[in-house]
Design a protein around this motif. Sequence first.
Motif, PDB file in Angstrom:
ATOM      1  N   ASN A  57     -61.553  51.054  36.940  1.00 21.25           N
ATOM      2  CA  ASN A  57     -60.631  51.855  36.142  1.00 21.25           C
ATOM      3  C   ASN A  57     -61.347  52.858  35.251  1.00 21.25           C
ATOM      4  OD1 ASN A  57     -61.659  50.192  34.229  1.00 21.25           O
ATOM      5  ND2 ASN A  57     -59.727  49.256  33.618  1.00 21.25           N
ATOM      6  N   ASP A  58     -62.669  52.737  35.159  1.00 18.22           N
ATOM      7  CA  ASP A  58     -63.408  53.747  34.400  1.00 18.22           C
ATOM      8  C   ASP A  58     -64.886  53.693  34.774  1.00 18.22           C
ATOM      9  OD1 ASP A  58     -63.743  55.869  32.738  1.00 18.22           O
ATOM     10  OD2 ASP A  58     -63.153  54.835  30.901  1.00 18.22           O
ATOM     11  N   VAL A  59     -65.553  54.817  34.550  1.00 19.10           N
ATOM     12  CA  VAL A  59     -67.002  54.844  34.726  1.00 19.10           C
ATOM     13  C   VAL A  59     -67.638  54.470  33.392  1.00 19.10           C
ATOM     14  CG1 VAL A  59     -66.984  56.525  36.593  1.00 19.10           C
ATOM     15  CG2 VAL A  59     -67.050  57.318  34.207  1.00 19.10           C
ATOM     16  N   TYR A  85     -63.870  58.970  43.132  1.00 20.03           N
ATOM     17  CA  TYR A  85     -65.047  58.110  42.918  1.00 20.03           C
ATOM     18  C   TYR A  85     -64.601  56.746  42.389  1.00 20.03           C
ATOM     19  CZ  TYR A  85     -69.794  57.123  40.927  1.00 20.03           C
ATOM     20  OH  TYR A  85     -71.018  56.601  40.594  1.00 20.03           O
ATOM     21  N   LYS A  86     -63.726  56.768  41.396  1.00 22.04           N
ATOM     22  CA  LYS A  86     -63.237  55.507  40.814  1.00 22.04           C
ATOM     23  C   LYS A  86     -62.382  54.739  41.821  1.00 22.04           C
ATOM     24  CE  LYS A  86     -61.479  57.305  36.960  1.00 22.04           C
ATOM     25  NZ  LYS A  86     -60.906  57.382  35.598  1.00 22.04           N
ATOM     26  N   ARG A  87     -61.569  55.484  42.566  1.00 15.66           N
ATOM     27  CA  ARG A  87     -60.704  54.834  43.540  1.00 15.66           C
ATOM     28  C   ARG A  87     -61.554  54.138  44.614  1.00 15.66           C
ATOM     29  NH1 ARG A  87     -57.063  58.748  43.510  1.00 15.66           N
ATOM     30  NH2 ARG A  87     -58.224  59.917  45.073  1.00 15.66           N
ATOM     31  N   ASP A  88     -62.602  54.829  45.059  1.00 13.86           N
ATOM     32  CA  ASP A  88     -63.473  54.267  46.095  1.00 13.86           C
ATOM     33  C   ASP A  88     -64.108  52.954  45.642  1.00 13.86           C
ATOM     34  OD1 ASP A  88     -65.222  54.098  48.403  1.00 13.86           O
ATOM     35  OD2 ASP A  88     -66.821  54.820  47.104  1.00 13.86           O
ATOM     36  N   SER A 101     -60.583  40.208  25.658  1.00  9.04           N
ATOM     37  CA  SER A 101     -60.377  41.391  24.808  1.00  9.04           C
ATOM     38  C   SER A 101     -61.637  42.228  24.641  1.00  9.04           C
ATOM     39  CB  SER A 101     -59.857  40.969  23.428  1.00  9.04           C
ATOM     40  OG  SER A 101     -60.942  40.486  22.624  1.00  9.04           O
ATOM     41  N   ILE A 102     -62.815  41.610  24.781  1.00  7.88           N
ATOM     42  CA  ILE A 102     -64.049  42.381  24.564  1.00  7.88           C
ATOM     43  C   ILE A 102     -64.601  42.998  25.857  1.00  7.88           C
ATOM     44  CG2 ILE A 102     -64.748  41.126  22.476  1.00  7.88           C
ATOM     45  CD1 ILE A 102     -66.730  39.521  24.171  1.00  7.88           C
ATOM     46  N   ALA A 103     -63.890  42.810  26.959  1.00  9.42           N
ATOM     47  CA  ALA A 103     -64.356  43.404  28.217  1.00  9.42           C
ATOM     48  C   ALA A 103     -64.248  44.921  28.143  1.00  9.42           C
ATOM     49  CB  ALA A 103     -63.531  42.882  29.384  1.00  9.42           C
ATOM     50  N   PRO A 104     -65.317  45.639  28.430  1.00  8.68           N
ATOM     51  CA  PRO A 104     -65.227  47.099  28.394  1.00  8.68           C
ATOM     52  C   PRO A 104     -64.461  47.630  29.609  1.00  8.68           C
ATOM     53  CG  PRO A 104     -67.395  46.421  29.145  1.00  8.68           C
ATOM     54  CD  PRO A 104     -66.662  45.162  28.777  1.00  8.68           C
ATOM     55  N   ALA A 105     -64.018  48.880  29.514  1.00  4.98           N
ATOM     56  CA  ALA A 105     -63.407  49.533  30.676  1.00  4.98           C
ATOM     57  C   ALA A 105     -64.436  49.568  31.795  1.00  4.98           C
ATOM     58  CB  ALA A 105     -62.973  50.942  30.315  1.00  4.98           C
ATOM     59  N   GLY A 106     -63.986  49.477  33.016  1.00  9.28           N
ATOM     60  CA  GLY A 106     -64.918  49.525  34.142  1.00  9.28           C
ATOM     61  C   GLY A 106     -65.198  48.160  34.726  1.00  9.28           C
ATOM     62  N   VAL A 107     -64.756  47.096  34.049  1.00 13.78           N
ATOM     63  CA  VAL A 107     -64.886  45.751  34.608  1.00 13.78           C
ATOM     64  C   VAL A 107     -63.577  44.990  34.392  1.00 13.78           C
ATOM     65  CG1 VAL A 107     -67.375  45.612  34.124  1.00 13.78           C
ATOM     66  CG2 VAL A 107     -65.736  44.626  32.501  1.00 13.78           C
TER      67      VAL A 107
END
Lengths: 453, 453
Positions: A275-277, A268-271, B344-350
Amino acid sequence: MTTYLEANKQRFLDELFDLLRIPSVSADSKFKGDVRRAAEFVRDKLTAAGLDKAQLYDTPGHPVVYAEKIVDPARPTVLVYGHYDVQPADPYELWNTPPFEPTIRNERIYARGACDDKGQFYMHIKAIEAMLATDGLPCNVKVMIEGEEEVGSDHLGTFVVEHRDMLQADVILISDTSIISNETPSLETGLRGLSYVEVQVTGANRDLHSGVYGGGVANPINVLCEMIASLHDEQGRITIPGFYDNVTELSDEERAELAKAPFDLEEYKRDLAINDVMGETGYSTNERTSIRPTLDVNGIWGGYIGEGAKTVLPSVASAKISMRLVPDQTPEEITERFTKHFVSIAPAGVTVQVKPHHGGMPYVTPVDSVEFEAASKAFEDAWGKKPVPTRGGGSIPITALFEKELGVKSILMGFGLDSDALHSPNESYGLFNFYKGIETIPYFYKHYAALKQ
Amino acid sequence: MTTYLEANKQRFLDELFDLLRIPSVSADSKFKGDVRRAAEFVRDKLTAAGLDKAQLYDTPGHPVVYAEKIVDPARPTVLVYGHYDVQPADPYELWNTPPFEPTIRNERIYARGACDDKGQFYMHIKAIEAMLATDGLPCNVKVMIEGEEEVGSDHLGTFVVEHRDMLQADVILISDTSIISNETPSLETGLRGLSYVEVQVTGANRDLHSGVYGGGVANPINVLCEMIASLHDEQGRITIPGFYDNVTELSDEERAELAKAPFDLEEYKRDLAINDVMGETGYSTNERTSIRPTLDVNGIWGGYIGEGAKTVLPSVASAKISMRLVPDQTPEEITERFTKHFVSIAPAGVTVQVKPHHGGMPYVTPVDSVEFEAASKAFEDAWGKKPVPTRGGGSIPITALFEKELGVKSILMGFGLDSDALHSPNESYGLFNFYKGIETIPYFYKHYAALKQ
């Protein structure tokens, strides 16, 4: 039947391409003529398929197309619902091929509406044509294809009420959802509802120089950002008071049942190349996107967005915000709670306006009905395996309306994939799915007729 | 002199109108030809006014116009600085009359650049013309009008360094700021610096359907809003680590001195049609907009911003953000701190990108110099009252550069008003201010020549 489908394969696709070439974008008034053209195209194809009484029904918005074939009043009646309107295609520059010039690549049809919903409802017209041309229709069929699904089906409610007798049926069949994968067919047992609003934050009566006024007055963009940010807490929960009051929490058993659907988080993440949900603490990704309500900004704009730099404090900043709802939230309730809360959190120095766009009720399909069983058996016949019951995250607001006004349940027999890029650039629909759908639909009629006897 | 000014009043205005008709928007490359045309217009008018060596100096960006009149090498030399480029005029629909068709209403000239800075620098050309045509120039004069002030004067630094000898002067005279009111003339003793960046938050590799993915993955717009919101705390202070490290706090005496400038908060709010001001706790509105640094979003965009509704999670959301700086912050330092913090404040996923646009140093003018005294006396002669010293909130980044490269201080003798709507629709400049400026400038030359003897 198999012979007929095989012999007419290319024509079915050519016809779909003709339909996909019509930019029937319901949200944008400049496409109004194209939307009507698409309706006329559908009407003509319904007639060509052998249905009776095909015609356009005008509404204050875009027309509804309806046709029917009553083979025997004693037999059960299937009402097919679909929509010939499509989402706006922008940003155009992100499409690899133009959105309204359908193209085949890697066994997929690329075009706006390829899957949502032209490719999917057109399978029904072709399946009905094939049944009529070969073994005949085991059920009566009524087909209603509307042109305002992507803008909230504003006028379909009135249409349904005004044509209650004409639309009377035993089941509604809709192909506007997805299966898990081509290896794992599935049937959606629920959909989320929708509340869609547009908000506007206004500061001073004019754009201001950020040097002269910056730091001294509210900047509507900063304020809008702060207001939007405050709508979620650190657990990813929505902070609007009472937002969760009517949310039906699933039992552990129900959650365990849903968790059986195959899902690969890494894939899902690769698609998506992320790097994270991200989402509400305590729920899985599948739960976050199906049984939990959400709030997302769908568009934001304000100030200078051209090339280069402009040191302006804009007078106004705006956003389009949608909330996906789950049983037993209602769009009226949630729109009202949102509006009240959003206005209440506006700081001094700005004024806030909230304009409701459209809404839709969440919906749950019963899995212990003959309708669901007929759909399940149809998949078994065509795909060689039983479909997995799933809960969908999207919204087809009209299902709740059908239940209320016609007293009829809907079967969500969609054939798309989550990777079809609905509402996005490069929307596509697999050729496999298009043809497999046409093959599956007649089995539904066969089993439904048999089960209802 | 008075006779000459009176006799040529209408011609001065006609010429300014011709200049205002040229859409010399430096930020937008589609106006490149117009920017050059404005430069050529200025060059021709410098020659017509009686200056020598008027010519365009090409840069990698827009050209610099320069001319001079050396009447006697023994006399002091005044270097006039201004800019012929203007801010973008959009949103065009908010202008009551087209931005590049100057119009007089209520004794005011309405046009983009009317005050900032065409109307203001053109006063100097006309004042010099008048001196040369009547009593003669008491000082030597050099005039440098650039075309990139609104985009950060990117190439002026190199130009100044490369033409250090040519530009050598005793004082720099700039009219690109405001007075308190037509009843209360003032002289700015400081300006804020600027750091301008563009940020981009990217989520998934494509736009997503908000029903299918909503709640399960980061929405770049929501994330951008949260990141922007977090840049201020509840006291309206900027949360970037180290942001205030180099801020010079004024003494109570200095603050008390600045507080003497007339200011009517109710009138300020009424003018902007806001019910309250907003800003850093512990500072007055005048302090917030002059001696305190700020952070404002100047533009934001992402997702669907067309008519109607689209249920999309966009792949990308962007914003233009500027920070006004005060002594002794530097744009390099602040841009670096911003970038480091924002990433630095960017969350995982972006993923987050920060692109620096341009910057400028804050500046303070000494009030105990003969230059300031000459300017003050010029106001006294023309306006019948002493100007109030104030600190300005805007930025003229080039003043710090002039001091560094030429070793010369700048006098900020602006004649605009805060209500002139600089950088906004319906920018205007009072006819009174235009003519009063032309009348005031020769007094500066007179007093400066006398004081320097």
